[in-house]
Structures are given as C-alpha cells and as structure tokens.
Design a protein around this motif. Structure first.
Motif, mmCIF file in Angstrom:
data_model
loop_
_atom_site.group_PDB
_atom_site.id
_atom_site.type_symbol
_atom_site.label_atom_id
_atom_site.label_comp_id
_atom_site.label_asym_id
_atom_site.label_seq_id
_atom_site.Cartn_x
_atom_site.Cartn_y
_atom_site.Cartn_z
ATOM 1 N N SER A 199 0.829 -1.210 0.000
ATOM 2 C CA SER A 199 0.000 0.000 0.000
ATOM 3 C C SER A 199 0.861 1.257 0.000
ATOM 4 O O SER A 199 0.538 2.246 -0.676
ATOM 5 N N LEU A 200 1.949 1.234 0.749
ATOM 6 C CA LEU A 200 2.865 2.380 0.764
ATOM 7 C C LEU A 200 3.541 2.563 -0.599
ATOM 8 O O LEU A 200 3.798 3.700 -1.023
ATOM 9 N N THR A 201 3.815 1.459 -1.270
ATOM 10 C CA THR A 201 4.376 1.549 -2.623
ATOM 11 C C THR A 201 3.410 2.292 -3.537
ATOM 12 O O THR A 201 3.806 3.184 -4.298
ATOM 13 N N ALA A 202 2.130 1.922 -3.443
ATOM 14 C CA ALA A 202 1.114 2.564 -4.277
ATOM 15 C C ALA A 202 0.970 4.041 -3.930
ATOM 16 O O ALA A 202 0.914 4.908 -4.816
ATOM 17 N N LEU A 203 0.913 4.358 -2.634
ATOM 18 C CA LEU A 203 0.785 5.749 -2.206
ATOM 19 C C LEU A 203 1.980 6.571 -2.674
ATOM 20 O O LEU A 203 1.831 7.727 -3.116
ATOM 21 N N ALA A 204 3.165 5.990 -2.597
ATOM 22 C CA ALA A 204 4.375 6.706 -3.010
ATOM 23 C C ALA A 204 4.320 7.084 -4.477
ATOM 24 O O ALA A 204 4.818 8.147 -4.871
ATOM 25 N N ARG A 205 3.712 6.252 -5.307
ATOM 26 C CA ARG A 205 3.622 6.568 -6.726
ATOM 27 C C ARG A 205 2.747 7.798 -6.978
ATOM 28 O O ARG A 205 3.002 8.573 -7.898
ATOM 29 N N VAL A 206 1.727 7.959 -6.153
ATOM 30 C CA VAL A 206 0.871 9.146 -6.289
ATOM 31 C C VAL A 206 1.607 10.378 -5.778
ATOM 32 O O VAL A 206 1.600 11.435 -6.413
ATOM 33 N N TYR A 212 -2.203 8.610 -10.805
ATOM 34 C CA TYR A 212 -3.427 9.011 -10.131
ATOM 35 C C TYR A 212 -3.841 7.897 -9.167
ATOM 36 O O TYR A 212 -3.420 6.744 -9.322
ATOM 37 N N PRO A 213 -4.682 8.204 -8.166
ATOM 38 C CA PRO A 213 -5.144 7.148 -7.264
ATOM 39 C C PRO A 213 -5.798 5.975 -7.991
ATOM 40 O O PRO A 213 -5.591 4.808 -7.613
#
Length: 260
Positions: A199-206, A212-213
């Motif tokens: 989840s942190l990996t995904a958030l970091a990309r945003v 985009y989310p």
C-alpha cells in the motif's frame, strides 16, 4: 515511425506474455484444465482484495476526484516528504517485496515424499514468472489506454506497474507464509506487513506525481488477482478436504467436500 515502434512493442509484449504463460504451465503441481483455470479465475476475482480496489478506482472517477487527490498528495507528500523521496521509496519497497516473495518461495514447506529442490524451484519459478507475466499484462494495458501521467512525462499512467508488482509480490509471499504457518497470529502479522508495504508503494507513486489514485488502485487489483489466480492454478493441491455448515430455520446442513 512512432506508431510502428509502438506496434512492434505491442507485438513483442504479447509474445513475451504467451511465452511466460507457457513456461509457467510446466510448474503446475497438477495438470491444467479449463475447469481448473476457470475456477481459479473466479475465486481470485471474487476476493475483496481484487474487487474492492476496482470499486475504489471507480469512485475516484467521480467529479475529478482523481486529479484533485493526485494534485494534493504530490504537492504536500504527507508521508514521504517530497515527490523525489516518494519515487525512491516506491522503487525500494517494490524491490523488497519482490525479494521477499522469492525468499518465501524457497522457505515454503515441502510435502512428505516430494523432492525439496524441485518443489521449491517450482514455487520460485511461479513467483518470478508470475511477476514477469503481471508486468507484461500491465504494460499491455498501458499501451491500450495511453493515459497521461499527472506530470505529463508520458502516456503510461494506467495502471501502475509498481502497484501491480508490489501487490502480486505480497500475495505470492502471503500464500507461502500461510503454507508454512497456517492461519496463526504470525501469519496474520506477516500479511499486515506485506500489504502495508504494498500500500505504501502505491501511495508513493501518487506522491511522486507519476500516477493518479485510480492508477494504483487498478494496479493493486491486477496484482492481487494475478497472485491469487496463479497460486491456486499452479501451486494449490486440489486434493483437499473442506467442511462447511449452513444454518436453516429448522436444521443445520453440514457438507463435506473432497477433491480427487
């Protein structure tokens, strides 16, 4: 000229996907049939870790919420501090999860009578091939959708490859952890750590202003689907017994299922 290059890349991507799929079929513990493939796909798609992110991505499409959220997170970077730090963190977290998935495959328990090297080699091959296949499918979708990134660097925003790889890795690792530890508290804590990192990996990309989310949510859904689908299809032993009970108004029905 650019269109020819894109067409060649698309064709090569399809060849790679098919090649990986064929190679993975050799790692199956049981012969692959259409019925098994269909059941594995249905089970994976029905899991909340797959359909919930898809619904979430749909919500972000309402009233420009996707762009507004991406702009806020990239401007403020509340978790990682700066967009640059977020980009570096996403690379590091994805790499750690990939390595963890590979290590979990080598640590998976070996059934009595099986060759340990062959068994663990199959699990490792599924992790490596599964991540490669997930990456190939992600790239194919990117080429088809051609969504511009928030920072306008290119048109490969949807879905997020980091998110699909991170969640596929977490799912493969989780499956191997549960093979070793069952549903113990240790396995539950491992799941929490794995999916928090994904989840942190995904958030970091945003926060890095490259997605985009909805991009990372779609990537999460794809990664979770591929991990669950391939693990059940290739590595889960169908020779299993399950017990289920259903309560009615006047009786309780107990069903025993055994696959041969």
């Amino acid at each position: 000229m650019l269109e020819r290059i894109r067409a060649a890349e698309f064709l090569m991507n399809r060849v790679i996907i098919v090649s990986i799929a064929i190679a993975l079929s050799a790692c199956a513990h049981e012969s692959i049939t259409w019925e098994r493939t269909s059941e594995a796909a249905k089970h994976a798609a029905a899991h909340p870790s797959v359909w919930a992110p898809v619904l979430g991505a749909g919500v972000f499409a309402i009233d420009h919420l996707d762009r507004r959220t991406a702009t806020y997170l990239s401007d403020h970077a509340p978790v990682f501090g700066t967009s640059e730090s977020a980009g570096n963190a996403s690379d590091d977290l994805k790499s750690v999860l990939s390595v963890t998935a590979g290590v979990s495959a080598l640590a998976a328990p070996v059934p009595a009578g099986d060759d340990a090297s062959l068994h663990r080699g199959e699990h490792l091959a599924v992790v490596i091939g599964g991540l490669a296949l997930t990456g190939g499918i992600t790239d194919g979708i990117k080429s088809a959708t051609k969504r511009q990134r928030p920072n306008d660097s290119d048109d490969k925003s949807f879905p997020s490859g980091h998110a699909s790889q991170a969640f596929a890795s977490a799912t493969f690792a989780s499956a191997n952890v549960h093979r070793a530890w069952g549903d113990s508290s240790g396995a539950q804590w491992a799941d929490a750590g794995l999916y928090t990192a994904a989840s942190l990996t995904a958030l970091a990309r945003v926060e890095a202003q490259v997605h985009y989310p909805s991009d990372v949510l779609a990537g999460a859904a794809l990664g979770n689907f591929m991990g669950r689908f391939l693990d059940e299809l290739l590595l889960t032993d169908p020779d299993s017994t399950s017990l289920s009970a259903f309560a009615g108004r006047h009786a309780v029905m107990v069903e025993l299922h055994h696959a041969f």
